[in-house]
Scaffold this motif. Structure first.
Motif, PDB file in Angstrom:
ATOM      1  N   LEU A 205      11.456  45.318  30.802  1.00  8.84           N
ATOM      2  CA  LEU A 205      10.567  45.437  29.550  1.00  8.84           C
ATOM      3  C   LEU A 205      11.648  46.367  28.730  1.00  8.84           C
ATOM      4  N   ALA A 206      12.414  46.821  29.471  1.00 11.60           N
ATOM      5  CA  ALA A 206      13.552  48.243  29.774  1.00 11.60           C
ATOM      6  C   ALA A 206      14.759  47.508  28.203  1.00 11.60           C
ATOM      7  N   GLU A 207      15.390  46.354  28.419  1.00 16.44           N
ATOM      8  CA  GLU A 207      15.397  46.069  27.492  1.00 16.44           C
ATOM      9  C   GLU A 207      15.378  45.322  26.369  1.00 16.44           C
ATOM     10  N   GLY A 208      14.106  45.409  26.191  1.00 17.21           N
ATOM     11  CA  GLY A 208      13.542  44.483  25.552  1.00 17.21           C
ATOM     12  C   GLY A 208      13.339  45.353  24.083  1.00 17.21           C
ATOM     13  N   ASP A 247      15.590  46.296  15.846  1.00 22.27           N
ATOM     14  CA  ASP A 247      15.237  45.230  16.297  1.00 22.27           C
ATOM     15  C   ASP A 247      14.765  43.639  15.333  1.00 22.27           C
ATOM     16  N   HIS A 248      14.188  43.584  14.700  1.00 24.20           N
ATOM     17  CA  HIS A 248      13.503  42.371  13.992  1.00 24.20           C
ATOM     18  C   HIS A 248      14.651  42.271  13.300  1.00 24.20           C
ATOM     19  N   HIS A 249      15.606  42.795  13.397  1.00 23.32           N
ATOM     20  CA  HIS A 249      16.397  42.310  11.840  1.00 23.32           C
ATOM     21  C   HIS A 249      17.750  41.830  13.269  1.00 23.32           C
ATOM     22  N   ARG A 250      18.115  42.111  13.792  1.00 20.98           N
ATOM     23  CA  ARG A 250      18.701  42.065  15.342  1.00 20.98           C
ATOM     24  C   ARG A 250      18.503  40.408  15.361  1.00 20.98           C
ATOM     25  N   ALA A 251      17.246  40.405  15.617  1.00 21.70           N
ATOM     26  CA  ALA A 251      16.274  39.773  16.678  1.00 21.70           C
ATOM     27  C   ALA A 251      16.687  38.179  15.773  1.00 21.70           C
ATOM     28  N   LYS A 257      21.271  32.570  14.299  1.00 24.72           N
ATOM     29  CA  LYS A 257      22.915  32.330  15.035  1.00 24.72           C
ATOM     30  C   LYS A 257      23.191  31.410  15.623  1.00 24.72           C
ATOM     31  N   LYS A 258      21.282  31.470  16.790  1.00 26.37           N
ATOM     32  CA  LYS A 258      21.194  30.480  18.109  1.00 26.37           C
ATOM     33  C   LYS A 258      21.769  31.369  19.099  1.00 26.37           C
ATOM     34  N   GLU A 259      21.576  32.402  18.865  1.00 22.77           N
ATOM     35  CA  GLU A 259      21.959  33.587  19.717  1.00 22.77           C
ATOM     36  C   GLU A 259      21.364  34.723  20.467  1.00 22.77           C
ATOM     37  N   LYS A 260      21.234  34.957  22.036  1.00 17.12           N
ATOM     38  CA  LYS A 260      20.620  35.759  22.747  1.00 17.12           C
ATOM     39  C   LYS A 260      20.068  37.544  21.884  1.00 17.12           C
ATOM     40  N   PRO A 261      19.141  37.760  21.462  1.00 15.84           N
ATOM     41  CA  PRO A 261      19.166  39.114  20.908  1.00 15.84           C
ATOM     42  C   PRO A 261      19.362  40.424  21.636  1.00 15.84           C
ATOM     43  N   VAL A 262      20.501  41.596  21.309  1.00 18.72           N
ATOM     44  CA  VAL A 262      20.506  42.495  22.166  1.00 18.72           C
ATOM     45  C   VAL A 262      19.468  43.876  21.705  1.00 18.72           C
TER      46      VAL A 262
END
Length: 266
Positions: A205-208, A247-251, A257-262
């Motif tokens: 959760l801290a990484e979310g 975070d929404h824009h990064r996600a 790009k089929k990548e895991k968001p940070v």
């Protein structure tokens, strides 16, 4: 901070540990003040993106320290001041408000018995990881008291009005498996795995997306006492805010790009 409650912040995760193991983490005045102040600090700290509330020893928290309480009641009778029960307003209410209203997720790692206010603290968290040897007990009626620590609000929302009434009128020990079946425990794990599993959930959760989690908490609390139309308006307001977050824009970009968001928590 007082050593009755330990506090550590690492990589966005604040770990708050009740630390009166010899007293089964019963809440004396020192512990209540420390827990209240630490939780309020965690809520206000932008570096904290999730909170783990747990405890040392064989109990999570058995609620009010009755040894101290007896002395305070005796002093009240002697002076006529009647200050003892002010602890609800001064300590328990701010603690539960900090847990339930914190704009970031809170995980309770319930390592043992959670009774009275201790159960209330666990119920005020957003997610409960519970050792298979742990238990819950409302306790209040057994000492001729009514519910506090938010339990009149949290317990019926978790298990329904009828079951909450039963557990409050007839306090008993609710084991981990029954707690899971009732909806009190989100996850039950072997006792020797509790610390690692609770920390793993809290770290995830801290990484979310912290702002989105805050909006989810706000929408659930709002919707608990509102009609559908009002809840829909609130969802619209919160979704506009979430949609503008970094975070929404990064996600979305990561999805394309089929990548895991940070997530950055903002």
């Amino acid at each position: 901070m007082a050593d009755t409650v330990l506090y550590d912040v690492t990589d966005g995760l604040a770990t708050v540990t009740l630390n009166r193991p010899d007293a089964m983490n019963a809440m004396n005045t020192e512990a209540k003040v420390a827990l209240r102040d630490i939780l309020q600090e965690a809520a206000a700290d932008p570096a904290v993106r999730a909170v783990l509330l747990t405890a040392t020893g064989r109990a999570f928290c058995v609620g009010q320290d009755l040894k101290e309480h007896i002395g305070l009641l005796a002093e009240d009778r002697k002076t006529g001041a009647g200050h003892t029960m002010n602890t609800v307003r001064e300590h328990y209410n701010p603690i539960v408000t900090a847990l339930a209203g914190m704009p970031k997720p809170v995980v309770a790692g319930v390592n043992g018995v959670a009774a009275g206010a201790g159960a209330g603290f666990a119920l005020a968290a957003d997610y409960r990881v519970v050792a298979d040897t742990a238990s819950f007990n409302t306790s209040f009626a057994g000492v001729a008291l009514t519910a506090d620590s938010g339990m009149s609000w949290t317990l019926p929302r978790l298990i329904g009005h009828g079951r909450a009434t039963d557990l409050l009128l007839f306090p008993r020990s609710v084991g981990a498996q029954e707690a899971h079946e009732l909806g009190i425990a989100n996850k039950v794990v072997p006792a020797d795995e509790l610390a690692d599993e609770a920390a793993a959930v809290a770290r995830r959760l801290a990484e979310g997306p912290t702002a989105a989690y805050a909006a989810i908490k706000e929408s659930l609390a709002f919707g608990a006492g509102r009609a559908l139309a009002e809840s829909l308006e609130k969802e619209d307001e919160l979704q506009v805010r979430a949609g503008a977050s970094e975070d929404h824009h990064r996600a979305v970009e990561a999805f394309v790009k089929k990548e895991k968001p940070v997530f950055l928590g903002r």
